[in-house]
Design an enzyme around this catalytic site. Structure first.
Site, PDB file in Angstrom:
ATOM      1  N   LYS A   1     -40.768  27.162 -22.860  1.00 49.21           N
ATOM      2  CA  LYS A   1     -41.066  27.797 -21.482  1.00 49.21           C
ATOM      3  C   LYS A   1     -39.745  27.912 -20.530  1.00 49.21           C
ATOM      4  O   LYS A   1     -39.553  26.455 -21.209  1.00 49.21           O
ATOM      5  CB  LYS A   1     -42.153  28.298 -20.518  1.00 49.21           C
ATOM      6  CG  LYS A   1     -42.234  28.678 -19.329  1.00 49.21           C
ATOM      7  CD  LYS A   1     -42.836  28.301 -18.344  1.00 49.21           C
ATOM      8  CE  LYS A   1     -42.677  29.086 -16.942  1.00 49.21           C
ATOM      9  NZ  LYS A   1     -44.167  28.966 -16.422  1.00 49.21           N
TER      10      LYS A   1
ATOM     11  N   SER B   1     -50.324  29.918 -14.295  1.00 51.12           N
ATOM     12  CA  SER B   1     -49.262  30.380 -15.068  1.00 51.12           C
ATOM     13  C   SER B   1     -49.432  30.314 -16.759  1.00 51.12           C
ATOM     14  O   SER B   1     -49.440  31.121 -17.996  1.00 51.12           O
ATOM     15  CB  SER B   1     -47.905  30.062 -14.841  1.00 51.12           C
ATOM     16  OG  SER B   1     -47.460  30.758 -13.719  1.00 51.12           O
TER      17      SER B   1
ATOM     18  N   SER C   1     -46.802  33.314 -15.438  1.00 51.18           N
ATOM     19  CA  SER C   1     -44.965  33.155 -15.776  1.00 51.18           C
ATOM     20  C   SER C   1     -44.737  32.989 -16.562  1.00 51.18           C
ATOM     21  O   SER C   1     -44.010  32.823 -17.448  1.00 51.18           O
ATOM     22  CB  SER C   1     -44.588  32.323 -14.475  1.00 51.18           C
ATOM     23  OG  SER C   1     -44.868  31.127 -14.700  1.00 51.18           O
TER      24      SER C   1
END
Length: 527
Positions: A153, A254, A230
């Site tokens: 990420k 997330s 996310s």
């Protein structure tokens, strides 16, 4: 364009009109070109859409296609009033694609009843990846994770690369990192290699999975649906088979939300268990490191290594807490079931009944009592972390994230203090409930929303989802989403995860328990 001379003039005109509509993104004309009803089909590498409405919704969220010309058309009549067209597209930016269509005469008009699109080859999907390599970083040649690849990420430090945080202006203003985050180093030492840096929702301040700057990664399980965020890019990369492990974060869901939306395994670790050095923070009181995988065995290997003394230079061993198995005793919060959509609740209750699990119904209290103070503390910390940069770069974020930061900027010190005081008794309640049992609840209220959902609809789903995901964050507890439910959604059958929440530090044992539960219910995975 070349074509067999026997193609009927009316069909040729319909095909050419469809091509013009594709190039101009004329949604009304495209809708009119496909046959109405629930038997019309459209497929591509992302999956199959069934029914005119599902196809229309997908097209409305997709945007137009790149400039192209048709360089070859093959026509074959299949029956009276039924024809097959296969066309080769040449793209102005390079590459070719293929479209295969079945056309039928319906009430005097030629309409598409089935279509399959083979897109041109691309180096990588920029909605999923910021940068990729083969590999980007080579891991240790030997180790328990050898041969596995990681999508990182875009919040973690990787030596030699900038952190982009899902925002191009932030990426431009950042400097290359001089060291990699410990969470990255742990995976490399275990033998995993970095496949690349994957997209995140801006500043990780979203759970939908969309990004105003880079687009929305595909949902590998439900074509035309949001991927969940996310950790959207890493999750989609794993679900599509681009990587084996997603290194992600979970502040308010997330990891768990994209795991649920895309049928993945996702672990939010105990708060403060995995070091957050080299991680761009959103809200330190709740930020945790986590991983997503396609199967429980891979997640077990990651947790065993990264959470053990031998696997990590900076994480204390949790084998002490996880040496013994967690109790085969489950508590279902009644408020969580009430917060789930009816179809999800029915599927969850059917799963419980069919598996004959030892279940006790318990109460968490009003879920808004968790959500409201959580959002206040999260907002206060998010603004402290990012407010100076945002003031220096006005207009740099998408509308939804900008609105969240606007609300965050309004949180006062008194608001934050009161919210922190309100959270403490809730933590005590949660810790008492998981002392000798494991919480079991739907990960999210229902299947992933459509990419064509309005902003108001997405925001409503966000609030409903946070009611289910914030209790684990408030308690600082490990939470594992396991793909156990299938629910009918707008695009057909869709996955919904089941979350297990256990006491702090039992992360490894929690994955073992999740695999045992999965094996009992599906009878497909050995433990």
């Amino acid at each position: 364009m070349t074509a067999a001379q026997t193609m009927p003039d009316e069909l040729r005109a319909a095909f050419e009109a469809y091509e013009r509509a594709i190039l101009t993104n004329d949604l009304d004309a495209l809708d009119a070109a496909f046959a109405p009803g629930d038997r019309t089909l459209r497929g591509d590498g992302a999956g199959l859409l069934v029914g005119h409405d599902a196809i229309s919704a997908f097209r409305g969220a997709r945007g137009g296609v790149s400039a192209r010309t048709i360089e070859r058309v093959e026509y074959r009549p299949l029956a009276e009033g039924v024809a097959l067209i296969v066309a080769v597209s040449r793209f102005a930016a390079g590459g070719t694609g293929l479209q295969t269509q079945v056309w039928e005469q319906i009430e005097g008009r030629w309409l598409i009843t089935a279509a399959h699109v083979t897109p041109r080859s691309v180096a990588f999907d920029r909605s999923i990846w910021r940068t990729v390599g083969d590999p980007l970083y080579q891991g240790a040649w030997e180790g328990p994770l050898s041969g596995l690849t990681v999508a990182v990420k875009d919040l973690f430090a990787i030596k030699g690369y900038r952190i982009g945080a899902g925002n191009p202006t932030y990426l431009d203003s950042a400097r290359a990192e001089t060291t990699s985050a410990p969470a990255v180093g742990d995976l490399l030492r275990g033998g995993a290699s970095l496949r690349g840096i994957a997209r995140t929702d801006e500043f990780a301040y979203s759970i939908a999975g969309d990004n105003a700057h880079y687009g929305t990664p595909p949902n590998a399980a439900v074509p035309g649906a949001l991927p969940g965020g996310s950790s959207s890019g890493p999750a989609s990369a794993v679900a599509l088979g681009h990587a084996d492990i997603a290194l992600a974060t979970d502040t308010a869901g997330s990891v768990r939300v994209p795991a649920s939306y895309q049928g993945l395994w996702g672990l939010r670790t105990t708060h403060d268990l995995v070091p957050r050095q080299g991680l761009l923070p959103l809200a330190q009181s709740f930020d945790t490191v986590g991983w997503l995988t396609r199967d429980g065995a891979t997640l077990q290997a990651v947790a065993d290594w990264c959470l053990s003394y031998d696997g990590s230079d900076s994480t204390d061993s949790v084998f002490g807490a996880s040496a013994a198995d967690l109790p085969w005793r489950f508590r279902v919060p009644t408020e969580a079931l009430a917060a789930a959509e009816p179809a999800t609740r029915a599927a969850f209750e059917e799963l419980i009944a069919a598996s004959a699990l030892p279940i006790e119904q318990v109460s968490l209290g009003d879920l808004d009592d968790y959500l409201v103070p959580f959002r206040t503390v999260q907002g206060a910390e998010a603004w402290r972390n990012n407010g100076d940069w945002l003031r220096a770069h006005p207009g740099s974020t998408g509308p939804a994230v900008a609105e969240r930061f606007r609300a965050a900027a309004a949180v006062t010190a008194a608001d934050e203090s009161a919210a922190r005081a309100a959270l403490q008794p809730l933590r005590d309640t949660l810790h008492a409930l998981v002392r000798d049992a494991v919480l079991l609840l739907p990960t999210v209220p229902g299947p992933a929303p459509s990419r064509s959902a309005t902003g108001a609809q997405v925001d409503a789903v966000r609030t409903d989802t946070l009611r289910l995901t914030t209790p684990a964050a408030v308690g600082g507890l490990p939470a594992l989403s396991v793909p156990l439910l299938t629910v009918d959604g707008a695009g057909g059958s869709a996955p919904v995860g089941v979350s297990l929440v256990s006491r702090a530090g039992t992360d490894i044992a929690l994955v073992r328990l999740g695999r045992a539960l999965h094996a009992r219910i599906t009878e497909t995975e050995s433990v």
